[in-house]
Design an enzyme around this catalytic site. Structure first.
Site, PDB file in Angstrom:
ATOM      1  N   ASP A  99      66.247  32.159  34.057  1.00  0.00           N
ATOM      2  CA  ASP A  99      67.270  32.806  34.702  1.00  0.00           C
ATOM      3  C   ASP A  99      66.855  33.840  35.304  1.00  0.00           C
ATOM      4  OD1 ASP A  99      70.557  32.681  34.723  1.00  0.00           O
ATOM      5  OD2 ASP A  99      69.793  34.519  34.491  1.00  0.00           O
ATOM      6  N   HIS A 292      71.910  24.545  32.327  1.00  0.00           N
ATOM      7  CA  HIS A 292      71.185  25.668  32.549  1.00  0.00           C
ATOM      8  C   HIS A 292      70.329  26.323  31.499  1.00  0.00           C
ATOM      9  CE1 HIS A 292      70.379  29.254  34.998  1.00  0.00           C
ATOM     10  NE2 HIS A 292      70.881  30.022  33.948  1.00  0.00           N
TER      11      HIS A 292
END
Length: 317
Positions: A99, A292
């Protein structure tokens, strides 16, 4: 078991988790995460013969959160990792990020190839510095409700996310962000949208794990992490000298096929074209069905890929 301690680096005191002996591997988490997000990688990489260090990045968890928004630029966050290598008594490291930690890792490799000998990014592709400021480019394209834009005004997102930290963290982690539309903020609904306090947790996340994140964010709040987003255009300005610069070290990319970041308006083309930036890309691993939070969702696959990569680029003794 990993050990926790505080290390002074780049003028701040970073909290970090550390385990193992061997070549140094730095693990950089993203938003809204913590060093705890790497718990399974710390164990696996240490067992494979590496010295593994995962800090709470500046603005997160038990690391300091400077008040000045400008203190969260890519120069500051990469500077923390450069200084951390030295503070640990090392000269070089492999750097891995997920991320927001991925841009830190990519830029660390770009800025300081003498220190960071190999790099892996999870979920966020390497940087393609566009011809204009990212937020201005979005606005010029007719987009006004992307989550980057919603996060810009200090206090707005903080108020929403801190209203019920337990609900925020359950929503953020359990929802998975598989739909690219989840990255757009509908009017009067906020970033979380229709948050469900009874949303069941996925198999990879226990209530105890969730509790670690809730406790940390109840103490720290969300301001520090959100300030990373408030430097997006400034980072574009600061990185002008590296326009079109490749990252020549051995590299690895891992993401989930259902991650909105790599399916959305920004990520999809970058995934397709990343070899332009990464001429020594060893592997592009897209894990089918994963979302994610890839290193937590698919720990076994991620660990295996990371260990195979590390054995190529930094063999343990």
């Amino acid at each position: 078991m990993s050990q926790a301690r505080i290390v002074k680096a780049n003028g701040i005191e970073l909290f970090m988790r550390e385990q193992g002996e061997g070549p140094l591997v730095l693990l950089c988490h993203g938003w809204p995460e913590l060093s705890y997000s790497w718990r399974q990688q710390i164990l696996a990489l240490a067992a494979a013969g590496y010295r593994v260090v995962a800090p709470d990045m500046r603005g997160f968890g038990r690391s300091p959160a400077p008040r000045d928004i400008a203190a969260y630029s890519i120069f500051d966050t990469v500077g923390d990792m450069v200084a951390l290598v030295g503070a640990l008594g090392e000269r070089q490291a492999v750097i891995i990020g997920h991320d927001w930690g991925a841009p830190v890792a990519w830029h660390a490799a770009m800025f300081r190839p003498d220190i960071f000998t190999a790099v892996a990014g999870l979920s966020v592709p390497p940087p393609f510095r566009g011809r204009g400021r990212p937020l201005e480019t979005l606005q010029a394209s007719g987009i006004a409700n992307f989550y980057w834009q919603y996060f810009q005004t200090p206090g707005v997102a903080e108020a929403e996310l801190e209203r019920d930290v337990a609900l925020t963290m359950r929503t953020m982690l359990a929802r998975g962000f598989s739909d690219p539309q989840s990255l757009f903020v509908a009017p009067d609904r906020g970033f979380l949208g229709d948050a469900d306090p009874n949303l069941p947790l996925p198999a990879w996340l226990s209530e105890a794990d969730l509790g670690e994140f809730i406790a940390a964010y109840r103490t720290s709040g969300f301001r520090g992490g959100l300030n990373w987003y408030r430097n997006i255009d400034r980072n574009w300005e600061l990185t002008a000298p590296w326009q079109d610069a490749p990252i020549r070290q051995p590299s690895l990319f891992i993401a989930g096929s259902d991650d909105a970041v790599i399916k959305g308006i920004i990520g999809a083309k970058r995934v397709q074209d990343m070899e332009r930036v990464l001429p020594d890309l060893r592997r592009k691993l897209i894990i089918d069905g994963a979302g994610h939070w890839i290193q937590q969702e698919c720990a076994a696959e991620v660990n295996a890929a990371l260990i195979a990569f590390l054995r190529e680029v930094a063999p343990a003794g």
